[in-house]
Write a protein that holds these residues in place. Sequence first.
Motif, PDB file in Angstrom:
ATOM      1  N   GLU A 106       6.929 -11.105  -6.925  1.00  0.00           N
ATOM      2  CA  GLU A 106       6.386 -11.951  -5.862  1.00  0.00           C
ATOM      3  C   GLU A 106       6.561 -11.289  -4.500  1.00  0.00           C
ATOM      4  O   GLU A 106       5.630 -11.253  -3.688  1.00  0.00           O
ATOM      5  N   GLU A 107       7.747 -10.732  -4.255  1.00  0.00           N
ATOM      6  CA  GLU A 107       7.988 -10.051  -2.978  1.00  0.00           C
ATOM      7  C   GLU A 107       7.118  -8.809  -2.839  1.00  0.00           C
ATOM      8  O   GLU A 107       6.651  -8.498  -1.751  1.00  0.00           O
ATOM      9  N   PHE A 108       6.913  -8.108  -3.953  1.00  0.00           N
ATOM     10  CA  PHE A 108       6.070  -6.913  -3.912  1.00  0.00           C
ATOM     11  C   PHE A 108       4.664  -7.271  -3.448  1.00  0.00           C
ATOM     12  O   PHE A 108       4.091  -6.597  -2.588  1.00  0.00           O
ATOM     13  N   PHE A 109       4.116  -8.348  -4.017  1.00  0.00           N
ATOM     14  CA  PHE A 109       2.742  -8.720  -3.702  1.00  0.00           C
ATOM     15  C   PHE A 109       2.612  -9.557  -2.433  1.00  0.00           C
ATOM     16  O   PHE A 109       1.501  -9.839  -2.000  1.00  0.00           O
ATOM     17  N   HIS A 110       3.734  -9.922  -1.841  1.00  0.00           N
ATOM     18  CA  HIS A 110       3.702 -10.670  -0.583  1.00  0.00           C
ATOM     19  C   HIS A 110       3.509  -9.684   0.572  1.00  0.00           C
ATOM     20  O   HIS A 110       4.438  -9.308   1.281  1.00  0.00           O
ATOM     21  N   SER A 111       2.289  -9.239   0.723  1.00  0.00           N
ATOM     22  CA  SER A 111       1.916  -8.242   1.724  1.00  0.00           C
ATOM     23  C   SER A 111       0.446  -8.448   2.073  1.00  0.00           C
ATOM     24  O   SER A 111      -0.356  -8.778   1.190  1.00  0.00           O
ATOM     25  N   PRO A 112       0.081  -8.230   3.327  1.00  0.00           N
ATOM     26  CA  PRO A 112      -1.332  -8.336   3.705  1.00  0.00           C
ATOM     27  C   PRO A 112      -2.242  -7.400   2.901  1.00  0.00           C
ATOM     28  O   PRO A 112      -3.434  -7.651   2.775  1.00  0.00           O
ATOM     29  N   LEU A 113      -1.660  -6.352   2.341  1.00  0.00           N
ATOM     30  CA  LEU A 113      -2.454  -5.424   1.531  1.00  0.00           C
ATOM     31  C   LEU A 113      -3.154  -6.138   0.380  1.00  0.00           C
ATOM     32  O   LEU A 113      -4.228  -5.740  -0.048  1.00  0.00           O
ATOM     33  N   PHE A 114      -2.537  -7.205  -0.129  1.00  0.00           N
ATOM     34  CA  PHE A 114      -3.046  -7.870  -1.314  1.00  0.00           C
ATOM     35  C   PHE A 114      -3.832  -9.143  -1.020  1.00  0.00           C
ATOM     36  O   PHE A 114      -4.159  -9.887  -1.936  1.00  0.00           O
ATOM     37  N   LYS A 115      -4.156  -9.367   0.238  1.00  0.00           N
ATOM     38  CA  LYS A 115      -5.000 -10.520   0.555  1.00  0.00           C
ATOM     39  C   LYS A 115      -6.366 -10.326  -0.098  1.00  0.00           C
ATOM     40  O   LYS A 115      -6.896  -9.219  -0.149  1.00  0.00           O
ATOM     41  N   ARG A 116      -6.889 -11.411  -0.592  1.00  0.00           N
ATOM     42  CA  ARG A 116      -8.155 -11.376  -1.340  1.00  0.00           C
ATOM     43  C   ARG A 116      -9.250 -10.631  -0.569  1.00  0.00           C
ATOM     44  O   ARG A 116     -10.006  -9.849  -1.146  1.00  0.00           O
ATOM     45  N   GLU A 117      -9.344 -10.866   0.727  1.00  0.00           N
ATOM     46  CA  GLU A 117     -10.406 -10.234   1.520  1.00  0.00           C
ATOM     47  C   GLU A 117     -10.203  -8.713   1.702  1.00  0.00           C
ATOM     48  O   GLU A 117     -11.117  -8.013   2.104  1.00  0.00           O
ATOM     49  N   ASN A 118      -9.006  -8.222   1.389  1.00  0.00           N
ATOM     50  CA  ASN A 118      -8.728  -6.790   1.525  1.00  0.00           C
ATOM     51  C   ASN A 118      -8.987  -5.997   0.252  1.00  0.00           C
ATOM     52  O   ASN A 118      -9.023  -4.778   0.279  1.00  0.00           O
ATOM     53  N   ILE A 119      -9.145  -6.692  -0.869  1.00  0.00           N
ATOM     54  CA  ILE A 119      -9.308  -6.030  -2.162  1.00  0.00           C
ATOM     55  C   ILE A 119     -10.774  -6.073  -2.598  1.00  0.00           C
ATOM     56  O   ILE A 119     -11.399  -7.135  -2.583  1.00  0.00           O
ATOM     57  N   ILE A 120     -11.308  -4.928  -2.969  1.00  0.00           N
ATOM     58  CA  ILE A 120     -12.712  -4.849  -3.379  1.00  0.00           C
ATOM     59  C   ILE A 120     -12.878  -4.597  -4.870  1.00  0.00           C
ATOM     60  O   ILE A 120     -13.979  -4.466  -5.339  1.00  0.00           O
ATOM     61  N   ASP A 121     -11.784  -4.498  -5.600  1.00  0.00           N
ATOM     62  CA  ASP A 121     -11.836  -4.215  -7.031  1.00  0.00           C
ATOM     63  C   ASP A 121     -12.697  -5.174  -7.771  1.00  0.00           C
ATOM     64  O   ASP A 121     -12.547  -6.249  -8.039  1.00  0.00           O
TER      65      ASP A 121
END
Length: 79
Positions: A64-79
């Motif tokens: 949970e802490e690993f993924f608690h980052s702006p990097l993983f916000k839905r709008e930032n991911i294009i996969d």
Amino acid sequence: MKLEDAVILRIEKLCLERNMTKYDLFKASGVPQSTLTSIKKKRSGSVKVSTLYGICEGFNISLEEFFHSPLFKRENIID
């Protein structure tokens, strides 16, 4: 950005924050250096959850802490 890029950036950021080298992460997590290198160089295409869990253990954080980052916000991911 792609999800794998976000994972790589998050690992690198956590290493910097904790003043850890990839070797330090290997020693703390038990995840082989070759696996860490494969992740960084995008050789595998995806990271196993068990590997990511080991990396988190090396950083002494939860998934949970690993993924608690702006990097993983839905709008930032294009996969």
